[in-house]
Design an enzyme around this catalytic site. Structure first.
Site, mmCIF file in Angstrom:
data_model
loop_
_atom_site.group_PDB
_atom_site.id
_atom_site.type_symbol
_atom_site.label_atom_id
_atom_site.label_comp_id
_atom_site.label_asym_id
_atom_site.label_seq_id
_atom_site.Cartn_x
_atom_site.Cartn_y
_atom_site.Cartn_z
ATOM 1 N N THR A 191 103.129 -118.285 -13.462
ATOM 2 C CA THR A 191 102.774 -118.793 -12.142
ATOM 3 C C THR A 191 104.015 -119.211 -11.368
ATOM 4 O O THR A 191 104.964 -119.718 -11.969
ATOM 5 C CB THR A 191 101.882 -120.026 -12.356
ATOM 6 O OG1 THR A 191 100.732 -119.587 -13.053
ATOM 7 C CG2 THR A 191 101.544 -120.726 -11.084
ATOM 8 N N VAL A 220 89.290 -119.326 -14.599
ATOM 9 C CA VAL A 220 90.257 -119.972 -13.715
ATOM 10 C C VAL A 220 91.059 -120.960 -14.552
ATOM 11 O O VAL A 220 90.479 -121.680 -15.370
ATOM 12 C CB VAL A 220 89.536 -120.713 -12.559
ATOM 13 C CG1 VAL A 220 90.519 -121.532 -11.736
ATOM 14 C CG2 VAL A 220 88.793 -119.718 -11.661
ATOM 15 N N GLY A 221 92.353 -120.983 -14.366
ATOM 16 C CA GLY A 221 93.194 -121.914 -15.119
ATOM 17 C C GLY A 221 93.498 -123.165 -14.315
ATOM 18 O O GLY A 221 92.670 -123.650 -13.540
ATOM 19 N N ASP A 222 94.696 -123.673 -14.506
ATOM 20 C CA ASP A 222 95.090 -124.911 -13.836
ATOM 21 C C ASP A 222 95.621 -124.703 -12.430
ATOM 22 O O ASP A 222 95.584 -125.621 -11.602
ATOM 23 C CB ASP A 222 96.203 -125.589 -14.649
ATOM 24 C CG ASP A 222 97.433 -124.681 -14.779
ATOM 25 O OD1 ASP A 222 97.260 -123.465 -15.018
ATOM 26 O OD2 ASP A 222 98.569 -125.174 -14.632
ATOM 27 N N THR A 242 103.259 -124.392 -15.100
ATOM 28 C CA THR A 242 103.043 -122.992 -15.457
ATOM 29 C C THR A 242 102.711 -122.953 -16.949
ATOM 30 O O THR A 242 103.024 -123.888 -17.686
ATOM 31 C CB THR A 242 104.290 -122.134 -15.144
ATOM 32 O OG1 THR A 242 104.030 -120.778 -15.511
ATOM 33 C CG2 THR A 242 105.518 -122.613 -15.887
ATOM 34 N N GLY A 243 102.070 -121.887 -17.357
ATOM 35 C CA GLY A 243 101.718 -121.773 -18.769
ATOM 36 C C GLY A 243 100.211 -121.731 -18.960
ATOM 37 O O GLY A 243 99.466 -121.461 -18.013
ATOM 38 N N GLY A 245 96.855 -122.520 -18.760
ATOM 39 C CA GLY A 245 96.237 -123.456 -17.832
ATOM 40 C C GLY A 245 95.191 -124.355 -18.456
ATOM 41 O O GLY A 245 95.042 -125.518 -18.048
HETATM 42 N N1 ASP Z 1 98.896 -121.424 -15.399
HETATM 43 C C1 ASP Z 1 98.402 -120.101 -15.178
HETATM 44 C C2 ASP Z 1 96.979 -120.009 -15.622
HETATM 45 O O1 ASP Z 1 96.629 -120.596 -16.627
HETATM 46 C C3 ASP Z 1 99.173 -119.051 -15.854
HETATM 47 C C4 ASP Z 1 100.662 -119.241 -15.969
HETATM 48 O O2 ASP Z 1 101.256 -120.087 -15.393
HETATM 49 O O3 ASP Z 1 101.307 -118.520 -16.669
HETATM 50 O O4 ASP Z 1 96.219 -119.296 -15.016
#
Ligand code: ASP
Length: 331
Positions: A191, A220-222, A242-243, A245
């Site tokens: 992200t 849907v993530g964070d 990021t990561g 979520g």
């Molecule tokens: N945070 C994002 C999600 O979970 C993905 C990402 O940042 O890599 O959708």
């Protein structure tokens, strides 16, 4: 009069009834800064974003150095990645869900705590701008799925095929085994979260993603969730993530980091504590990546992640620098 403006004006009207002494005492409260934030020369303008999205931070800096607002800076900045078909984690060119649909999530938040978000939106190339329209032109904060898409058409956005040949080919290859295994840093989910302070000292943030590659449709993530993927408080600072979520949502990570800064932690300390909360909830199975970044009102920045490999960009009068982030796991 637009409803949001009407509501705001009504609120301002009733605020006028509050006694002057109360207003004065609120002002004094807000001047009480944690000790580590006193007597520092503020660094502003400044922009910080997740990963090495240097074209995005450069765009945001261009807006800021021309005297633009932090809100315009973060929107213009993250749009660079949304438009880049070679970035397979944000906007057009993003990897699809397991059914081959590219669904985008984004949010934006301004200095006054106004915010807007779109979730799981298809066929629209710039979700962050739709999120801004949700914030500015509706009484709502979040629009999801078809509702978000139809709202975007109402606002003049064009229907766009977001699935590029490259992402389609990779998805078709993935379907042969259909194994869903997020790899720690590389790179099926990255992200862009961005925070900026303009020359007035006002803070805004934006966050935009195509989410986890090959996710279940509707996931849907964070990233579009205010408080999880992004949070800004103009008195204190901002944070974004990021990561994976799901893990950020479970700790309301960005809100937590801003609150920790409010209590006196530096952006670096607050990001470290945010990661530790996630570790505590996962004890023996931190086989996923999370990265947090933060900026405080003085323009101090920080970043921290679980596994080595995350970095963040900072652009200020001190230069345009990619910072490899310190990690909880050292090897
Ligand atoms: N945070 C994002 C999600 O979970 C993905 C990402 O940042 O890599 O959708």
């Amino acid at each position: 009069m637009k409803r949001r403006k009407f509501l705001k004006n009504s609120a301002a009207g009733s605020a006028g009834l509050i006694s002057a002494s109360l207003v004065v005492s609120c002002k004094q409260e807000s001047n009480i800064l944690p000790t580590n934030q006193k007597n520092l020369k503020s660094i502003k303008p400044i922009v910080i974003c997740t990963w090495d999205f240097h074209n995005a931070s450069a765009k945001a800096w261009e807006v800021l150095k021309d005297g633009g607002s932090s809100l315009d800076a973060v929107e213009q900045g993250v749009r660079i990645e949304e438009a880049d078909i070679n970035n397979q984690t944000v906007g057009i060119g993003g990897r699809p869900d397991r059914d081959g649909n590219v669904t985008l999530d984004a949010c934006i938040m301004d200095k006054d705590g106004n915010c807007g978000a779109v979730l799981c939106m298809q066929n629209i190339a710039h979700p962050v701008t739709v999120a801004r329209k949700v914030m500015e032109d509706t009484p709502h904060v979040m629009l999801a799925g078809k509702g978000a898409e139809h709202f975007a058409y109402e606002k003049g956005f064009k229907k766009t095929n977001l699935l590029t040949e490259k992402s389609k080919a990779e998805w078709q290859e993935w379907k042969k085994t259909s194994q869903y295994k997020p790899i720690i840093n590389i790179e099926n989910h990255d992200t862009i979260g961005m925070l900026a302070i303009d020359s007035n000292g006002d803070i805004s943030g934006a966050c935009t993603t195509s989410g986890m590659a090959y996710k279940i449709g509707g996931r849907v993530g964070d990233s579009p969730i205010i408080g999880a993927g992004l949070f800004v408080d103009n008195e204190v600072g901002g944070a974004t993530a990021t990561g994976v979520g799901e893990e950020v949502v479970r700790t309301v990570g960005s809100f937590l980091i801003v609150e920790l800064m409010r209590q006196g932690k530096s952006p670096q300390e607050a990001c470290e504590e945010g990661v530790k909360r996630i570790i505590e909830k996962n004890k023996d199975k931190v086989d996923f990546q999370i990265g947090f970044i933060a900026v405080n009102k003085q323009g101090e920045t920080g970043g921290y992640c679980i596994h080595p490999g995350f970095s963040y960009r900072v652009y200020s009068e001190n230069g345009h620098i990619n910072h490899p982030s310190a990690a909880y796991i050292k090897t």
